[in-house]
Design a protein around this motif. Structure first.
Motif, short mmCIF file in Angstrom:
data_model
loop_
_atom_site.label_atom_id
_atom_site.label_comp_id
_atom_site.label_asym_id
_atom_site.label_seq_id
_atom_site.Cartn_x
_atom_site.Cartn_y
_atom_site.Cartn_z
N ALA A 3 9.35 16.24 -8.14
CA ALA A 3 8.93 15.53 -8.02
C ALA A 3 8.08 17.32 -7.08
O ALA A 3 7.66 16.58 -5.93
CB ALA A 3 9.01 15.00 -6.93
N ALA A 4 8.22 18.06 -7.16
CA ALA A 4 7.66 19.52 -6.66
C ALA A 4 7.84 19.97 -5.53
O ALA A 4 9.27 18.79 -4.43
CB ALA A 4 5.93 19.84 -6.66
N GLY A 57 1.71 17.27 -7.03
CA GLY A 57 0.99 16.17 -8.07
C GLY A 57 -0.42 15.19 -8.07
O GLY A 57 -0.47 14.95 -8.96
N LEU A 58 -0.55 15.44 -7.53
CA LEU A 58 -0.46 16.26 -5.78
C LEU A 58 -0.06 14.80 -5.09
O LEU A 58 -0.19 13.56 -5.21
CB LEU A 58 -1.72 16.55 -4.88
CG LEU A 58 -2.28 17.61 -5.67
CD1 LEU A 58 -3.64 18.04 -4.64
CD2 LEU A 58 -1.58 18.67 -5.44
N ASP A 104 0.86 -1.14 0.03
CA ASP A 104 0.20 -0.19 0.39
C ASP A 104 1.12 1.64 0.09
O ASP A 104 0.97 2.42 1.09
CB ASP A 104 -1.23 -0.25 1.24
CG ASP A 104 -1.83 -1.10 1.01
OD1 ASP A 104 -1.82 -1.15 0.18
OD2 ASP A 104 -2.36 -1.65 2.51
N GLY A 105 1.84 1.62 -1.18
CA GLY A 105 3.07 2.92 -0.66
C GLY A 105 4.05 2.99 0.17
O GLY A 105 4.85 3.86 -0.48
N ALA A 135 5.88 6.02 -0.34
CA ALA A 135 4.91 7.35 -1.16
C ALA A 135 3.98 6.90 -2.60
O ALA A 135 3.39 5.86 -2.11
CB ALA A 135 6.72 6.39 -2.70
N LEU A 136 3.19 8.07 -1.61
CA LEU A 136 1.58 8.49 -2.17
C LEU A 136 1.50 9.53 -3.08
O LEU A 136 2.15 10.24 -3.25
CB LEU A 136 1.30 8.54 -1.19
CG LEU A 136 0.71 7.33 -0.04
CD1 LEU A 136 0.45 7.55 1.26
CD2 LEU A 136 0.46 5.85 -0.70
N THR A 137 -0.12 9.28 -4.54
CA THR A 137 -0.32 10.45 -5.57
C THR A 137 -1.69 10.24 -5.38
O THR A 137 -1.85 9.06 -5.62
CB THR A 137 0.69 9.94 -6.71
OG1 THR A 137 2.39 10.36 -6.85
CG2 THR A 137 0.48 11.66 -7.79
#
Length: 337
Positions: free
Chosen positions: A121-122, A325-326, A5-6, A193-195
């Motif tokens: 990645a901002a 990205g977000l 899950d990320g 890491a999540l987007t």
């Protein structure tokens, strides 16, 4: 490497062995902004917590700030760069799209045959770059990586837009990430890491394409932000991501010595603190005097806290970037410097 899950957990001997930062000399205060747009010091502080921000000189760009942050690190820690075998620069404001800023850093410091890439990645960029550095060291193919977060956001800020011009500043931070020995306690503990890419159109800077999906974008080259939408996302999805990260690592909020988030807005940091149970007094921020420096905010805050003695070897830190990205990117580490 395992993924759930990320969340990423892998074995790496990576550790930060040196750190430096740079802020431009010029200050843009709230009083200055009162003379530029319809706003006030009270209005800005109440909504953002920002009192001033640093602004790059007219002929000063992201590469210059990268160089200055690295020099700060070298002067403070007397480290050698000749044997750096990879360079990663996190930025949304490169002087040029190519050559990349990492290649400029390689040339400036005469580093030998190293890899050199930029990460876009901002506001999550610096932590994403650290994740990549940890992975490269985990492969055994790299042992010494220079990671930089740098932004010249003033160059892409519309100073006639009072909703965005009050937020952004310039700066840079640099760290050296090296492979330790296998018998040393681990420093890199876990990452996440999540987007939410479907929300990405709420915060953008235009480039080649005239649209994001079905949404037409303003082709002005400036930062464009739907502040309300980004705020709603930040105070809901970011706490959820942090709570997921804590649960999957088996760490409680009170176990953290320091929480080092991206610094977008003090109201967002307060909401994240309230919803996650991470005390605000354990949250590192330079926001009041630097503004939002995107990929540079975390290394700048880290360096300041290391210099003044708040961060000490052995402490447990959560670095957490979030924004354009977000996207979200987190790193749990045992400070080993």
């Amino acid at each position: 490497m395992n993924r759930q899950d990320g969340n990423f957990t892998y074995t790496t001997t990576a550790r930060i062995t040196a750190i430096g930062s740079y802020l431009p000399e010029r200050k843009l205060t709230n009083a200055d902004l009162e003379n530029m747009v319809e706003t006030s010091d009270e209005w800005i502080v109440q909504r953002t917590g920002i009192r001033e921000r640093r602004i790059a000189a007219q002929g000063e760009f992201t590469s210059d700030m990268c160089f200055a942050a690295v020099r700060s690190m070298v002067e403070e820690y007397r480290v050698e760069l000749k044997d750096v075998d990879y360079i990663i620069v996190a930025t949304t404001t490169p002087d040029t799209f190519f050559p990349q800023m990492a290649a400029r850093v390689q040339a400036e410091f005469g580093i030998g045959g190293s890899g050199a890439v930029d990460v876009q990645a901002a506001c999550a960029g610096f932590v994403a770059a650290l994740q990549l550095a940890g992975g490269l060291i985990a492969t055994g193919m790299h042992r010494k990586i220079l990671v930089i977060g740098a932004e010249a956001l003033s160059k892409i800020t519309d100073y006639s837009d009072r909703t965005t011009c009050i937020l952004f500043g310039d700066g840079a931070g640099a760290v050296l990430v090296e492979a330790g020995s296998a018998d040393e306690p681990a420093s890199w503990l876990s990452t996440i890491a999540l987007t939410d890419g479907e929300e990405g159109h709420h915060l953008y800077r235009s480039s080649l394409a005239p649209n994001i999906g079905e949404m037409a974008v303003e082709q002005n080259g400036f930062i464009v932000q739907n502040g309300r939408a980004v705020y709603r996302w930040a105070i809901s999805r970011v706490p959820e991501g942090i709570e997921q990260f804590l649960a999957q690592t088996g760490i409680a909020a009170q176990d953290l010595d320091w929480f080092v988030p991206h610094n977008p807005n003090m109201r967002i940091l307060e909401a994240v603190s309230e919803r996650t149970g991470i005390p605000l007094e354990k949250t590192l921020s330079t926001l009041a005097y630097t503004g939002n420096t995107s990929a540079a905010s975390i290394p700048i805050a880290l360096h300041q806290a290391v210099r003044d003695g708040r961060i000490r070897s052995g402490q447990l830190l959560m670095l957490y970037g979030f924004g354009g990205g977000l996207s979200q990117a987190g790193l749990l580490l045992r400070w080993a410097l």
